[in-house]
Design an enzyme around this catalytic site. Structure first.
Site, PDB file in Angstrom:
ATOM      1  N   GLY D  10       0.322  -1.524  -0.037  1.00 27.52           N
ATOM      2  CA  GLY D  10      -0.322   0.076  -0.178  1.00 27.52           C
ATOM      3  C   GLY D  10       1.033   1.537   0.063  1.00 27.52           C
ATOM      4  O   GLY D  10       1.891   1.452   0.284  1.00 27.52           O
ATOM      5  N   GLY D  13      -1.746   6.777   2.353  1.00 25.52           N
ATOM      6  CA  GLY D  13      -0.703   7.186   4.107  1.00 25.52           C
ATOM      7  C   GLY D  13      -0.336   6.267   4.541  1.00 25.52           C
ATOM      8  O   GLY D  13       1.115   7.241   5.007  1.00 25.52           O
ATOM      9  N   ALA D  14      -0.918   5.928   5.028  1.00 27.76           N
ATOM     10  CA  ALA D  14      -0.488   5.116   6.139  1.00 27.76           C
ATOM     11  C   ALA D  14       1.292   4.092   5.474  1.00 27.76           C
ATOM     12  O   ALA D  14       2.366   4.306   6.132  1.00 27.76           O
ATOM     13  CB  ALA D  14      -1.759   3.777   6.390  1.00 27.76           C
ATOM     14  N   HIS D  43      -6.476   6.508  -2.286  1.00 25.48           N
ATOM     15  CA  HIS D  43      -7.562   6.992  -2.233  1.00 25.48           C
ATOM     16  C   HIS D  43      -7.490   8.255  -0.580  1.00 25.48           C
ATOM     17  O   HIS D  43      -8.158   8.604  -1.210  1.00 25.48           O
ATOM     18  CB  HIS D  43      -8.650   6.226  -1.981  1.00 25.48           C
ATOM     19  CG  HIS D  43      -9.626   6.688  -1.982  1.00 25.48           C
ATOM     20  ND1 HIS D  43     -10.173   7.439  -3.389  1.00 25.48           N
ATOM     21  CD2 HIS D  43     -11.055   7.162  -1.392  1.00 25.48           C
ATOM     22  CE1 HIS D  43     -11.157   7.231  -3.786  1.00 25.48           C
ATOM     23  NE2 HIS D  43     -11.739   7.836  -2.093  1.00 25.48           N
ATOM     24  N   PHE D 115     -14.523  20.825  13.402  1.00 30.11           N
ATOM     25  CA  PHE D 115     -15.370  19.783  13.046  1.00 30.11           C
ATOM     26  C   PHE D 115     -16.450  18.320  13.772  1.00 30.11           C
ATOM     27  O   PHE D 115     -16.147  18.925  14.941  1.00 30.11           O
ATOM     28  CB  PHE D 115     -13.776  18.193  12.096  1.00 30.11           C
ATOM     29  CG  PHE D 115     -13.438  18.182  11.129  1.00 30.11           C
ATOM     30  CD1 PHE D 115     -13.737  19.137  10.221  1.00 30.11           C
ATOM     31  CD2 PHE D 115     -14.529  16.641  10.731  1.00 30.11           C
ATOM     32  CE1 PHE D 115     -13.210  18.967   8.804  1.00 30.11           C
ATOM     33  CE2 PHE D 115     -14.096  16.662   9.094  1.00 30.11           C
ATOM     34  CZ  PHE D 115     -14.041  17.485   8.301  1.00 30.11           C
ATOM     35  N   GLN D 229     -19.469   3.154   8.345  1.00 33.34           N
ATOM     36  CA  GLN D 229     -19.344   4.705   8.337  1.00 33.34           C
ATOM     37  C   GLN D 229     -20.511   5.043   7.492  1.00 33.34           C
ATOM     38  O   GLN D 229     -20.007   4.931   6.021  1.00 33.34           O
ATOM     39  CB  GLN D 229     -18.400   4.865   8.786  1.00 33.34           C
ATOM     40  CG  GLN D 229     -18.974   6.852   8.770  1.00 33.34           C
ATOM     41  CD  GLN D 229     -17.242   7.815   9.383  1.00 33.34           C
ATOM     42  OE1 GLN D 229     -16.924   8.253   8.750  1.00 33.34           O
ATOM     43  NE2 GLN D 229     -17.908   7.933  10.570  1.00 33.34           N
ATOM     44  N   HIS D 231     -21.251   8.533   5.839  1.00 38.03           N
ATOM     45  CA  HIS D 231     -21.435   9.995   5.599  1.00 38.03           C
ATOM     46  C   HIS D 231     -22.154  11.063   5.282  1.00 38.03           C
ATOM     47  O   HIS D 231     -23.039  10.193   4.172  1.00 38.03           O
ATOM     48  CB  HIS D 231     -19.932  10.536   4.468  1.00 38.03           C
ATOM     49  CG  HIS D 231     -19.533  12.011   5.192  1.00 38.03           C
ATOM     50  ND1 HIS D 231     -19.804  13.041   4.683  1.00 38.03           N
ATOM     51  CD2 HIS D 231     -18.564  12.448   5.535  1.00 38.03           C
ATOM     52  CE1 HIS D 231     -19.780  14.147   5.149  1.00 38.03           C
ATOM     53  NE2 HIS D 231     -18.535  13.681   5.329  1.00 38.03           N
ATOM     54  N   LEU D 241     -17.969  13.484  -2.027  1.00 36.34           N
ATOM     55  CA  LEU D 241     -18.369  13.775  -0.655  1.00 36.34           C
ATOM     56  C   LEU D 241     -18.214  14.896  -0.710  1.00 36.34           C
ATOM     57  O   LEU D 241     -17.416  15.728  -1.744  1.00 36.34           O
ATOM     58  CB  LEU D 241     -16.902  12.811   0.128  1.00 36.34           C
ATOM     59  CG  LEU D 241     -17.221  13.946   1.466  1.00 36.34           C
ATOM     60  CD1 LEU D 241     -18.120  12.980   2.533  1.00 36.34           C
ATOM     61  CD2 LEU D 241     -15.638  13.099   2.133  1.00 36.34           C
ATOM     62  N   GLU D 244     -16.803  17.519   5.661  1.00 33.76           N
ATOM     63  CA  GLU D 244     -17.843  18.118   7.298  1.00 33.76           C
ATOM     64  C   GLU D 244     -16.816  19.313   6.966  1.00 33.76           C
ATOM     65  O   GLU D 244     -18.287  20.432   7.559  1.00 33.76           O
ATOM     66  CB  GLU D 244     -16.984  17.163   7.301  1.00 33.76           C
ATOM     67  CG  GLU D 244     -17.903  17.461   9.009  1.00 33.76           C
ATOM     68  CD  GLU D 244     -18.268  15.924   9.935  1.00 33.76           C
ATOM     69  OE1 GLU D 244     -18.362  15.000   9.155  1.00 33.76           O
ATOM     70  OE2 GLU D 244     -17.151  16.475  11.038  1.00 33.76           O
ATOM     71  N   ARG D 284     -21.348  11.524  12.313  1.00 31.72           N
ATOM     72  CA  ARG D 284     -21.732  11.614  11.117  1.00 31.72           C
ATOM     73  C   ARG D 284     -22.805  10.273  11.553  1.00 31.72           C
ATOM     74  O   ARG D 284     -23.843  10.058  11.061  1.00 31.72           O
ATOM     75  CB  ARG D 284     -20.835  11.012  10.353  1.00 31.72           C
ATOM     76  CG  ARG D 284     -19.772  11.638   9.858  1.00 31.72           C
ATOM     77  CD  ARG D 284     -18.286  10.938   9.735  1.00 31.72           C
ATOM     78  NE  ARG D 284     -17.444  12.042   8.572  1.00 31.72           N
ATOM     79  CZ  ARG D 284     -16.628  12.083   8.711  1.00 31.72           C
ATOM     80  NH1 ARG D 284     -16.589  11.015   8.580  1.00 31.72           N
ATOM     81  NH2 ARG D 284     -16.221  13.560   8.788  1.00 31.72           N
ATOM     82  N   HIS D 352     -18.718   5.602   3.944  1.00 32.12           N
ATOM     83  CA  HIS D 352     -17.856   6.432   3.521  1.00 32.12           C
ATOM     84  C   HIS D 352     -16.393   5.273   3.990  1.00 32.12           C
ATOM     85  O   HIS D 352     -14.979   5.834   3.711  1.00 32.12           O
ATOM     86  CB  HIS D 352     -17.852   7.380   4.544  1.00 32.12           C
ATOM     87  CG  HIS D 352     -16.738   9.067   4.385  1.00 32.12           C
ATOM     88  ND1 HIS D 352     -16.666   9.427   3.284  1.00 32.12           N
ATOM     89  CD2 HIS D 352     -16.030   9.036   5.620  1.00 32.12           C
ATOM     90  CE1 HIS D 352     -15.280  10.187   3.766  1.00 32.12           C
ATOM     91  NE2 HIS D 352     -15.212   9.838   5.185  1.00 32.12           N
ATOM     92  N   GLU D 376      -6.544   2.787   7.407  1.00 33.85           N
ATOM     93  CA  GLU D 376      -7.968   2.306   7.366  1.00 33.85           C
ATOM     94  C   GLU D 376      -8.051   0.793   7.778  1.00 33.85           C
ATOM     95  O   GLU D 376      -9.042   0.486   7.847  1.00 33.85           O
ATOM     96  CB  GLU D 376      -8.434   2.821   6.004  1.00 33.85           C
ATOM     97  CG  GLU D 376     -10.414   3.044   5.997  1.00 33.85           C
ATOM     98  CD  GLU D 376     -10.969   3.412   5.337  1.00 33.85           C
ATOM     99  OE1 GLU D 376     -10.483   4.279   4.198  1.00 33.85           O
ATOM    100  OE2 GLU D 376     -12.271   3.333   4.752  1.00 33.85           O
ATOM    101  N   ARG D 387     -16.007   6.918  13.550  1.00 37.07           N
ATOM    102  CA  ARG D 387     -15.150   7.973  14.016  1.00 37.07           C
ATOM    103  C   ARG D 387     -15.495   9.147  13.690  1.00 37.07           C
ATOM    104  O   ARG D 387     -16.432   9.914  12.959  1.00 37.07           O
ATOM    105  CB  ARG D 387     -14.376   6.962  12.380  1.00 37.07           C
ATOM    106  CG  ARG D 387     -13.395   8.261  11.983  1.00 37.07           C
ATOM    107  CD  ARG D 387     -12.572   7.880  10.958  1.00 37.07           C
ATOM    108  NE  ARG D 387     -13.251   7.995   9.444  1.00 37.07           N
ATOM    109  CZ  ARG D 387     -13.168   9.191   8.840  1.00 37.07           C
ATOM    110  NH1 ARG D 387     -12.334  10.365   9.010  1.00 37.07           N
ATOM    111  NH2 ARG D 387     -13.719   9.139   7.879  1.00 37.07           N
ATOM    112  N   SER D 390     -11.987  13.615  10.297  1.00 43.92           N
ATOM    113  CA  SER D 390     -10.375  14.660  10.679  1.00 43.92           C
ATOM    114  C   SER D 390      -9.789  13.549  11.885  1.00 43.92           C
ATOM    115  O   SER D 390      -9.269  13.851  12.305  1.00 43.92           O
ATOM    116  CB  SER D 390     -10.652  16.182  10.839  1.00 43.92           C
ATOM    117  OG  SER D 390     -10.857  16.128  12.227  1.00 43.92           O
TER     118      SER D 390
END
Ligand SMILES: Cc1cc2nc3c(=O)[nH]c(=O)nc-3n(C[C@H](O)[C@H](O)[C@H](O)COP(=O)(O)OP(=O)(O)OC[C@H]3O[C@@H](n4cnc5c(N)ncnc54)[C@H](O)[C@@H]3O)c2cc1C
Ligand code: SF4
Ligand code: F3S
Ligand code: FES
Lengths: 135, 247, 116, 579
Positions: D10, D13-14, D43, D115, D229, D231, D241, D244, D284, D352, D376, D387, D390
């Site tokens: 992957g 970000g992670a 993503h 948020f 979740q 949204h 999306l 928020e 949410r 979401h 994720e 969750r 943010s």
């Protein structure tokens, strides 16, 4: 399935020599680039004019006659069109390269271009005034 | 509005013989459908063998760039109704080798990108204290535009110089270098100068300007390059005039 | 990767300077001497007036600058046009010679004439 | 076969944060980053609103922790939450030092915004393209590490496990179709979520739960899979999306009568200015549930793409919208052809985010030695039953880093290379893929049809509200779909960029994930956070203050068990918003 089994043939499209006819914007670009030829012609014409003037009144008159032959006029009309194209594209595009600051804030490109066009008008007026004997 | 539209799609299979061909598919014409929705309809309903890239379908991941009716475009943000009654030609991005159907190889860009050092260079090394480097909104505005690049490669497809001179660093890579050069936190501008102010770097660009026209994110790579030409030229001049101050 | 090129930088600066001066001055001069006078829309200046203007040192400097820079402008653009437009990259050396050599020769000629 | 010290699967970000953390820990290690798309296409790029971390004066770590715990309906592990809130500020500063263009205050300090579900303004943002800037900053920063070997557009199909330890992965190079094992002493899964299990989602095409299924098949348990979740504000049709942040900047949710209906659902009283943890800034789960009730009351507006309510930003004016929410305007103009400066935005709840995922401890370690997970795909868990917006982006960073450090440590202690058994496994996988590619050409069904049916099954049985009947039916349908999937065809027999093969592999993974979601949802006989059972409308702390853990039994079916929640300082209480 190993590396040699997997065929990695890529299709590599070639850019044709006539790539610039396919799009209006490319054509305009090529015309813009070609304007330099007429800039060069302008220099030649100018130096010929100066040379003629320096050689005396007669040769100056001869030059003037030569310059009013139809093919010369046509050539110079074409050249004029190109140098005008050059001037317009130059003054619209060049300002995008520079960031002019007024009191620390960048001026919008349009205003910088406006300044260039104003300078163009002034320069042209000065030249005309000198040539036409205002001086 | 007619209720269908024809898509003429490039098909290319490297493991079969022959150059790419155009194949026609008829897809529903719906108001909200992007060209990408048409392609997905083909893939899901008509022909599962069609290959193309996509992911976010919101114009931010940069995968779905193709040539639509001759123009480079993000297919997720280009709508079928704008081409009605069609047909719409969908081809791979120009100036790149084609791997398969609508999928092009962008390895060349991926190799060039690290060369321009698109990361924050700090001469004092990396000291992570508990505070941020200060940066005012005005300082951020200096580079913000150039940080918007999604690496979609539309500008490379639009630039004839890149097509003719594959060694050209290209619009997005240079714009990204400028993104860091103009960042008030960065100190690496002189390192990047050596890569950028070369015959394959900024000096290869003849300011065609099509990169900026094609860019879907308003990055203006053409402007970035021209600005950088001025910077590089003045620096060079300065190093001639004042060699003792040159770096 | 090729090395940083200062000759390109100089060539580009001269090209740009040439672009500016030619854009400022070429259209009006061509309009006057190439179109308006030849077509008789306006009478051309007298020879005496021309000489007075052309012999003025300031004019001479401006004219020479205009000629030299414009020729360098041409050389730079034309070189790129040949390289890319016609895909003649193989002929890089002769093209450079033709363009910049031409510009230098032209500049010398212009200098001789203007100050002659 | 290529061998590395650590294999990161992957490039979102992670994954990128983990890869960099590994090299920050030990620069001599050799790291592979395997990703099915170029890293900057991951993503994470689409995250809009921001990343929460305590920095502003007057905010405290405890308050961030409490908001997170109560937002999670007390299902998060509080030791993880405490570590998370403590490390998040440093991670966001680290991003700042790497060049992330966080939006600033006039004096040059980082700005924060409000948020949903957060009692203080603590969400850092880069206009409304936070994820984009975060991902590109990480990606560009990672380019300076020569120790990273990237496998871009390689699709991982299985984990190599021998003697109860992970030894690497098998991947397909998409461009060529080459199948190869990529081995390492440790593997970090950072493959993101599984939104594509549902028909209407904000998630991109690549979010197919691959990593969850990879771990599950390899014997590592998944946790809290029933918590999905929704949204509250997605654009109809596309599911794009609307962040928020639009509500945080002061946007209102209106029903068909122009009424701010959230006041009817115990979310506070309307005021013109946004109030933290109130009305539109509620969590949410509660907002999405309120939509369903409005729909039942007939207060929504019908469109060809389902019922909608309206998000009203008009009173914010062009100035605020263009400076704080430019992407919202761009998206609305492009995809809905409406201008939020003058018009109402139609929105409806949209799948979401996945709270559940691969069960890990606080260092990203899964039950399987050598296997780590973050982002994720993982469930640590800080998100519990819901969750907060943010919290995910800082989670990627905090736990991506932690998993990277742990994996680096593991790889350094155990340097044995892969043995024969691993090579044999890789060869088996090779044969299986060959079979899929070449021998499934005369099936009867399209992959796409099975996928579509699965997605609708999931929406019908495991949507915002669930009950025993829909869930049991869903489980049955999924079993049928698995059979149909076995007979589905892969027409495409090319080795080059075979996206149909990838779609088939992804569908296989998604079916596994879907089964675990339904199984966990069926077992949890209570309502908590995003898991709402109409037949069990109360939260049941006595029985179910526990994480579900699902493993694959020998027949391939999911088996659900429970693990207690870690409570450190905040005993379960009532979730109060707007009061
Ligand atoms: C529209 C949207 C807006 C959001 N906004 C916010 C927000 O404002 N704030 C916030 O905190 N969170 C937000 N989130 C949530 C957050 O963005 C995600 O949870 C997070 O980005 C996930 O990151 P990741 O690194 O775990 O996975 P991803 O970024 O999804 O990356 C997954 C990676 O795994 C790779 N991969 C997957 N499967 C395979 C395979 N089989 N083989 C090889 N590689 C594979 C992919 O190629 C990709 O590189 C948002 C999410 C969405 C969808
Ligand atoms: S500069 Fe624009 S066109 Fe080029 S890659 Fe970046 S976003 Fe795409
Ligand atoms: S199109 Fe190409 S030539 Fe330069 S201005 Fe853009 S890079
Ligand atoms: S699909 Fe992501 S940019 Fe089009």
């Amino acid at each position: 399935m190993t590396a040699n089994q997997a065929d990695v043939r890529r299709y590599r499209p070639r850019t044709s020599v006539f790539w610039w006819v396919h799009r209006r914007s490319y054509l305009l670009f090529v015309l813009r680039e070609l304007s330099c030829v007429f800039v060069a012609w302008f220099v030649v014409y100018l130096v010929l004019l100066v040379a003629a003037a320096h050689r005396g009144s007669d040769s100056y008159q001869q030059f003037l006659e030569w310059s009013s032959r139809p093919w010369m006029v046509v050539l110079n009309l074409v050249a004029l069109a190109f140098v005008v194209l050059h001037a317009i594209t130059w003054f619209t595009l060049a300002p995008k390269a520079m960031v002019v600051r007024l009191q620390g804030r960048p001026l919008p490109a349009r205003m910088v271009a406006g300044g260039h066009f104003a300078a163009w008008a002034v320069a042209s007026a000065v030249v005309a005034w000198i040539v036409l004997g205002g001086w | 509005m007619p209720d269908t539209i024809t898509l003429q799609v490039t098909r290319y299979r490297p493991d079969a013989d022959g150059p790419p061909t155009l194949q026609e598919y008829v897809v529903p014409l719906r108001e909200e459908w992007a060209v990408l929705d048409g392609l997905n309809y083909i893939k899901d309903q008509l022909d599962g063998t069609l290959s193309f890239r996509w992911s976010c379908r919101m114009g931010i991941c940069g995968s779905c760039g193709m040539t639509v009716n001759g123009d480079p475009a993000l297919t997720c943000g280009t709508f079928l109704t704008d081409y009605a009654p069609g047909p719409v030609r969908v081809e791979p991005l120009a100036n790149f080798p084609v791997i398969r159907d609508l999928v092009v190889e962008i390895d060349d860009f991926m190799r060039k990108l690290p060369e321009v050092k698109p990361w924050l260079v700090r001469e004092d090394g990396e000291a992570l204290d508990d505070v941020e480097f200060l940066q005012t909104p005005a300082e951020m505005d200096e580079y913000k535009q150039y940080s918007m690049c999604i690496n979609c490669m539309l500008c490379y497809a639009a630039c004839p110089v890149y097509g003719l001179e594959p060694d050209f660093l290209g619009p997005a890579a240079i714009a990204l270098a400028q993104r860091y050069n103009l960042d008030s936190r960065d100190q690496g501008a002189h390192q990047r100068l050596d890569v950028l102010a070369t015959a394959e770097g900024i000096w290869a660009c003849t300011y065609v300007g099509e990169c900026t026209t094609a860019c879907p994110k308003g990055v203006d790579p053409a402007g970035a390059i021209q600005r950088y030409k001025l910077t590089a030229a003045t620096r060079t001049l300065r190093s001639f005039l004042m060699p003792w101050r040159a770096r | 990767m090729a090395k940083r090129s200062s000759s390109e930088a100089v060539a580009w600066l001269l090209f740009s300077a040439g672009g500016v001066v030619s854009a400022l001055l070429a259209p009006i001069l061509l309009l006057l001497f190439g179109v308006i006078f030849p077509l008789g829309v306006l009478a051309p200046p007298e020879h005496a007036h021309m000489e007075a203007v052309l012999r003025h040192p300031l004019t001479q400097v401006v004219l020479l600058g205009l000629c030299v820079l414009s020729l360098l402008h041409w050389a730079h653009r034309f070189r790129y046009a040949l390289h890319e437009g016609l895909q003649l990259k193989r002929l890089r050396a002769p093209i450079n010679l033709l363009c910049y050599g031409g510009a230098i020769a032209g500049s010398l000629w212009a200098a001789v004439v203007v100050f002659g | 076969m290529a061998d590395h010290d650590v294999v990161v699967v992957g490039g979102g970000g992670a994954g990128l944060r983990a890869a960099i953390a590994i090299l920050q820990t030990d620069p001599r290690l050799d790291v592979a980053v395997v990703s099915k798309v170029y890293p900057m296409r991951s993503h994470t790029v689409s995250a809009e609103g921001g990343a929460a971390a305590v920095i502003a004066a007057g905010d405290t770590l405890d308050e961030h922790a409490y908001d997170t715990v109560s937002g999670s309906d007390w299902l998060s592990d509080q030791d993880a939450v405490e570590a998370f809130v403590a490390e998040a500020p440093r991670e966001l500063l680290q991003l700042e030092h790497w060049g992330c263009p966080w939006s600033r205050m006039p004096d040059g300090e980082v700005a924060v915004r409000a948020f949903g579900g957060m009692k203080k303004m603590r969400t850092w943002f880069a206009a409304d393209k936070t994820g984009f800037h975060l991902l590109h900053t990480l990606f560009q920063t990672s380019l300076q590490y020569e120790q990273i070997t990237r496998y871009d557009e390689w699709y991982v199909t299985t984990l190599l496990v021998d003697e109860n330890r992970v030894h690497g992965v098998v991947g397909i190079e998409l461009a060529t179709g080459r199948i190869e094992a990529i081995t390492g002493r440790a593997v970090v899964l950072c493959t993101g979520g599984c939104g594509r299990v549902f028909p209407f989602t904000t998630n991109g095409n690549i979010k197919t739960g691959d990593g969850m299924a990879l771990a599950y098949r390899a014997g590592a348990p998944l946790k809290d899979m029933e918590f999905v979740q929704y949204h509250p504000t997605g654009l109809p049709f596309t599911g794009i999306l609307i962040t928020e942040a639009a509500r945080a900047e002061g946007g209102w949710l209106l029903n068909k009568d122009g009424y701010r209906y959230l006041q009817d659902y115990d979310l506070g009283t309307p005021s013109p200015e946004p109030v933290l943890r109130s009305m539109e800034l509620g969590p949410r789960d509660r907002l999405s549930q309120a939509f369903v009730h409005e729909q039942e009351k007939g207060n929504t507006v019908d469109t060809p793409y389902g019922p909608v309510v309206y998000l009203d930003l008009r009173h914010l004016g062009a100035g605020v919208i263009d400076s704080k929410l430019p992407f919202v305007r761009e998206l609305c103009l492009q995809y809905e052809r409406i201008d939020p400066v003058h018009e109402l935005i139609p929105v409806r709840p949209v799948q979401h985010y996945m709270m559940g995922g691969v069960h890990t401890d606080i260092d990203g370690a899964t039950g399987l030695p050598g296997l780590y997970a973050a982002g994720e795909v993982a469930c640590v868990s800080i998100n519990g039953a819901n969750r907060l917006g943010s919290n995910s982006l800082p989670e990627l960073l905090v736990f991506g880093r932690r998993a990277g450090i742990a994996a680096a440590g593991f790889a350094a202690t155990d340097r044995r290379g892969p043995g024969h058994a691993v090579q044999a496994q890789a060869a088996d996988e090779h044969r299986r893929l060959e079979r899929d590619l070449l021998a499934r050409r005369d099936g009867r069904e399209r992959i796409a049809d099975v996928r579509t049916d699965m997605q609708h099954t999931m929406e019908g049985s495991a949507g915002i509200y669930r009950d025993t009947e829909t869930l049991v039916k869903g489980a049955d349908r999924l079993r049928e779909l698995r059979e149909r999937f076995g007979k589905a065809t892969i027409e495409d027999d090319s080795r080059a960029f075979n996206t149909e093969l990838v779609a088939a592999l992804e569908l296989g993974f998604m079916l596994d994930v879907a089964e675990t979601i339904v199984a966990c949802a069926l077992r949890r006989e209570e309502s908590r956070g995003a898991h709402q059972r109409t037949d069990f409308p109360r939260r049941d702390d006595a029985r179910l203050l526990a994480h579900s853990l699902v493993t694959r039994d020998p027949t391939g079916s999911p088996r659900v068990g429970y693990l207690p929640v870690t409570i450190t300082r905040w005993p379960p209480g009532e979730r109060v918003y707007g009061r």
